[in-house]
Design a protein around this motif. Structure first.
Motif, PDB file in Angstrom:
ATOM      1  N   ARG A 143       0.840  -1.207   0.000  1.00 57.73           N
ATOM      2  CA  ARG A 143       0.000   0.000   0.000  1.00 57.73           C
ATOM      3  C   ARG A 143       0.879   1.262   0.000  1.00 57.73           C
ATOM      4  O   ARG A 143       0.553   2.253  -0.657  1.00 57.73           O
ATOM      5  N   PHE A 144       1.983   1.214   0.747  1.00 57.70           N
ATOM      6  CA  PHE A 144       2.891   2.355   0.808  1.00 57.70           C
ATOM      7  C   PHE A 144       3.503   2.622  -0.571  1.00 57.70           C
ATOM      8  O   PHE A 144       3.549   3.769  -1.027  1.00 57.70           O
ATOM      9  N   GLN A 145       3.969   1.564  -1.234  1.00 57.16           N
ATOM     10  CA  GLN A 145       4.586   1.730  -2.559  1.00 57.16           C
ATOM     11  C   GLN A 145       3.578   2.307  -3.557  1.00 57.16           C
ATOM     12  O   GLN A 145       3.932   3.159  -4.380  1.00 57.16           O
ATOM     13  N   ALA A 146       2.345   1.861  -3.487  1.00 59.62           N
ATOM     14  CA  ALA A 146       1.309   2.393  -4.371  1.00 59.62           C
ATOM     15  C   ALA A 146       1.043   3.867  -4.064  1.00 59.62           C
ATOM     16  O   ALA A 146       0.867   4.685  -4.975  1.00 59.62           O
ATOM     17  N   ALA A 147       1.033   4.233  -2.789  1.00 54.12           N
ATOM     18  CA  ALA A 147       0.769   5.620  -2.391  1.00 54.12           C
ATOM     19  C   ALA A 147       1.891   6.544  -2.839  1.00 54.12           C
ATOM     20  O   ALA A 147       1.634   7.690  -3.233  1.00 54.12           O
ATOM     21  N   VAL A 148       3.119   6.072  -2.791  1.00 55.66           N
ATOM     22  CA  VAL A 148       4.254   6.890  -3.232  1.00 55.66           C
ATOM     23  C   VAL A 148       4.072   7.290  -4.695  1.00 55.66           C
ATOM     24  O   VAL A 148       4.409   8.409  -5.090  1.00 55.66           O
ATOM     25  N   LEU A 149       3.505   6.392  -5.477  1.00 50.33           N
ATOM     26  CA  LEU A 149       3.325   6.665  -6.905  1.00 50.33           C
ATOM     27  C   LEU A 149       2.088   7.511  -7.208  1.00 50.33           C
ATOM     28  O   LEU A 149       2.034   8.164  -8.250  1.00 50.33           O
ATOM     29  N   THR A 150       1.097   7.508  -6.318  1.00 53.54           N
ATOM     30  CA  THR A 150      -0.179   8.153  -6.655  1.00 53.54           C
ATOM     31  C   THR A 150      -0.535   9.387  -5.836  1.00 53.54           C
ATOM     32  O   THR A 150      -1.310  10.222  -6.316  1.00 53.54           O
ATOM     33  N   LEU A 151      -0.039   9.515  -4.632  1.00 53.86           N
ATOM     34  CA  LEU A 151      -0.442  10.656  -3.797  1.00 53.86           C
ATOM     35  C   LEU A 151       0.147  11.954  -4.344  1.00 53.86           C
ATOM     36  O   LEU A 151       1.317  12.001  -4.731  1.00 53.86           O
ATOM     37  N   PRO A 152      -0.652  13.036  -4.355  1.00 56.59           N
ATOM     38  CA  PRO A 152      -0.137  14.328  -4.824  1.00 56.59           C
ATOM     39  C   PRO A 152       0.802  14.952  -3.783  1.00 56.59           C
ATOM     40  O   PRO A 152       0.836  14.527  -2.629  1.00 56.59           O
ATOM     41  N   ALA A 153       1.533  15.959  -4.205  1.00 58.66           N
ATOM     42  CA  ALA A 153       2.416  16.682  -3.281  1.00 58.66           C
ATOM     43  C   ALA A 153       1.561  17.323  -2.189  1.00 58.66           C
ATOM     44  O   ALA A 153       0.491  17.868  -2.468  1.00 58.66           O
ATOM     45  N   PRO A 154       2.013  17.260  -0.940  1.00 58.88           N
ATOM     46  CA  PRO A 154       1.220  17.830   0.148  1.00 58.88           C
ATOM     47  C   PRO A 154       1.234  19.358   0.101  1.00 58.88           C
ATOM     48  O   PRO A 154       2.234  19.971  -0.272  1.00 58.88           O
TER      49      PRO A 154
END
Length: 153
Positions: free
Chosen positions: A84-95
């Motif tokens: 889940r973390f690896q997927a989030a690194v690729l998809t989450l926008p810049a904070p």
């Protein structure tokens, strides 16, 4: 068998039971599925805020340390978390800046708490050493023939 003979096995059994139950501890609670995303978003935000320069690398590292410490108070599926973390690194926008400011504040608070706890532990250790080394020493000596033997405690 005498009463004393019966008490010894009972005490031994009681002692073993006490040791076994005294050492047993309950495992940490299981991390609810909804919490996985909270930890992952926090870790990704801390990393991205540090990489973008919105917070110092030190603040980014302290925030990741805080989140990891909190995460490790739970029992969780590490493989699932990592995927889940690896997927989030690729998809989450810049904070946004507000999130990075929150990262910096939480990191500073956690760093201060850790430093205060470390200082308290160090002070307690120094106090304990002081007590140990300032206790009175008693010395007893016995002379046997031409030889003198002394014991201190």
């Amino acid at each position: 068998m005498t009463v004393l003979g019966m008490i010894k096995p009972m005490m031994l059994g009681f002692g073993i039971a006490t040791l076994l139950t005294g050492c047993a501890s309950t495992p940490p609670p299981t991390l609810p599925n909804a919490y996985y995303d909270n930890f992952i978003q926090g870790l990704v935000a801390a990393d991205r805020c540090g990489l973008s320069g919105q917070v110092t690398p030190d603040a980014s590292l302290w925030e990741k340390r805080r989140l990891t410490h909190n995460l490790n108070t739970w029992t969780y599926d590490r493989a699932y978390f990592e995927s889940r973390f690896q997927a989030a690194v690729l998809t989450l926008p810049a904070p946004p800046v507000a999130v990075c400011n929150q990262v910096a504040m939480e990191a500073a608070e956690y760093k201060q708490t850790v430093q205060e706890n470390n200082a308290a532990v160090e002070a307690n250790a120094r106090a304990w050493n002081q007590v140990q080394y300032t206790q009175p020493v008693h010395t007893y000596c016995n002379k046997i023939g031409a030889q003198t033997l002394c014991n201190s405690y």
